[in-house]
Design an enzyme around this catalytic site. Structure first.
Site, mmCIF file in Angstrom:
data_model
loop_
_atom_site.group_PDB
_atom_site.id
_atom_site.type_symbol
_atom_site.label_atom_id
_atom_site.label_comp_id
_atom_site.label_asym_id
_atom_site.label_seq_id
_atom_site.Cartn_x
_atom_site.Cartn_y
_atom_site.Cartn_z
ATOM 1 N N HIS A 193 0.716 -1.095 0.214
ATOM 2 C CA HIS A 193 0.099 -0.073 -0.063
ATOM 3 C C HIS A 193 0.794 1.085 -0.031
ATOM 4 C CE1 HIS A 193 -3.052 -2.986 1.419
ATOM 5 N NE2 HIS A 193 -3.734 -2.068 0.768
ATOM 6 N N ASN A 194 1.466 1.488 -1.027
ATOM 7 C CA ASN A 194 2.376 2.646 -1.477
ATOM 8 C C ASN A 194 1.721 3.348 -2.478
ATOM 9 O OD1 ASN A 194 3.811 1.368 -3.913
ATOM 10 N ND2 ASN A 194 4.650 0.325 -2.346
ATOM 11 N N HIS A 198 0.341 1.427 -5.588
ATOM 12 C CA HIS A 198 -1.021 0.922 -5.683
ATOM 13 C C HIS A 198 -2.124 1.756 -6.118
ATOM 14 C CE1 HIS A 198 -4.287 -1.762 -4.480
ATOM 15 N NE2 HIS A 198 -4.591 -0.888 -3.624
ATOM 16 N N ASP A 207 -9.373 -2.601 -7.500
ATOM 17 C CA ASP A 207 -8.634 -2.615 -6.389
ATOM 18 C C ASP A 207 -7.787 -3.909 -6.150
ATOM 19 O OD1 ASP A 207 -7.716 -1.736 -3.952
ATOM 20 O OD2 ASP A 207 -9.154 -2.522 -2.882
ATOM 21 N N HIS A 221 -8.026 6.260 -2.896
ATOM 22 C CA HIS A 221 -9.088 5.210 -2.179
ATOM 23 C C HIS A 221 -8.071 4.703 -0.802
ATOM 24 C CE1 HIS A 221 -6.656 2.291 -4.405
ATOM 25 N NE2 HIS A 221 -7.148 1.344 -3.568
ATOM 26 N N ASP A 222 -6.800 4.858 -0.744
ATOM 27 C CA ASP A 222 -6.051 4.389 0.300
ATOM 28 C C ASP A 222 -5.198 5.411 0.879
ATOM 29 O OD1 ASP A 222 -6.737 1.703 0.819
ATOM 30 O OD2 ASP A 222 -5.486 0.830 -0.825
#
Length: 293
Positions: free
Chosen positions: A51-52, A55, A210, A91-92
């Site tokens: 999750h960097n 992504h 995703d 989204h993250d």
């Protein structure tokens, strides 16, 4: 071997995608203002294994490919197009590399901030995305009604990435896709309600984007998979030291990656893409008079 482009090049690529989708014109903002939003999102990502910044770029690029490659972007209302693209990028935001369960078990500041949510991460991503858009006045060129509509789509996009609602969203989509007589209802969100079908399609699409890593070329998919389990195992190591029950996927001593990966593809990835493929083919036949390749 494959070398990941620099963060700056990924921002530039997002700007090119935004231009194709006419995002600056729809927002009534300059290309520089749109780029500032992408750069702000980039700055809010941590150097986690999975999750960097790579992504959300990967997810957004897949979203762009689906919308343009199938021709569906032309059928979407402006709010849907803007909300989907903006939501995918954000989204993250500020993901810490751990799961919702971990955040709750550790009673982190996010779990405390969103005490009634089973998805403190997605709640945080959503709040941060909306705040970032407001800080940059990204929606300032829209009417108040349209700005709120875009915000609601961004919220839908981000919250749909919570796997806790996976089965529910798939079931609702299957039921909704049985009736395609009025296709317009799937492509137009409304500030007045009655737009459940359009929001469901939006949620299904972001879910597919995703978890689209297995759809990439084998070498790229394998690299993503390795990074995913690196992050999973780091969380499992912490849980083990605290004598908590481990998620089987987070157990580096007992999990078999190839078996888990095949299970994920079979039970999560494939059902989503089969559903999307079926909908898009049927929609194309009705709206364009022909199927999709």
């Amino acid at each position: 071997g494959y070398r990941t482009p620099s963060p700056e090049k990924l921002v530039a690529a997002l700007c090119e995608m935004a231009a194709v989708l006419n995002v600056p014109e729809k927002l009534q903002r300059t290309s520089a203002q749109v780029a500032a939003y992408f750069d702000a999102c980039r700055a809010k990502m941590h150097p986690n294994p999975f999750h960097n910044w790579n992504h959300p770029f990967d997810v957004t690029q897949f979203m762009f490919a689906v919308l343009t490659g199938t021709g569906r972007a032309k059928k979407l209302g402006a709010a849907q197009r803007l909300g989907r693209f903006r939501g995918a990028v954000a989204h993250d935001l500020d993901h810490r590399g751990k799961s919702n369960a971990f955040e709750i078990n550790e009673k982190t500041e996010l779990a405390v901030k969103f005490p009634k949510s089973t998805a403190p991460l997605e709640s945080h991503h959503c709040a941060l995305a909306l705040a970032t858009m407001d800080e940059l006045e990204l929606l300032g060129g829209l009417s108040a009604e349209n700005a709120d509509l875009v915000r609601s789509v961004v919220r839908d996009v981000i919250m749909a990435t919570d796997m806790g609602h996976h089965a529910e969203i798939l079931k609702d989509c299957k039921d909704a896709f049985k009736d395609l007589e009025n296709l317009g209802k799937f492509f137009d969100v409304s500030p007045y309600g009655g737009d459940d079908e359009a929001r469901l399609l939006c949620q299904l699409l972001i879910k597919g984007c995703d978890i689209s890593n297995p759809c990439r070329p084998a070498a790229v998919a394998e690299r993503w998979n390795t990074l995913c389990y690196e992050e999973f195992y780091a969380e499992g190591d912490v849980d083990r030291t605290k004598n908590r029950k481990l998620n089987p996927l987070h157990d580096r001593h007992n999990n078999i990656i190839c078996r888990s990966s095949v299970g994920f593809i079979g039970h999560v990835v494939t059902p989503i893409f089969k559903l999307l493929k079926s909908f898009l083919r049927n929609a194309a036949k009705q709206m364009d008079g022909h199927g999709l390749d």
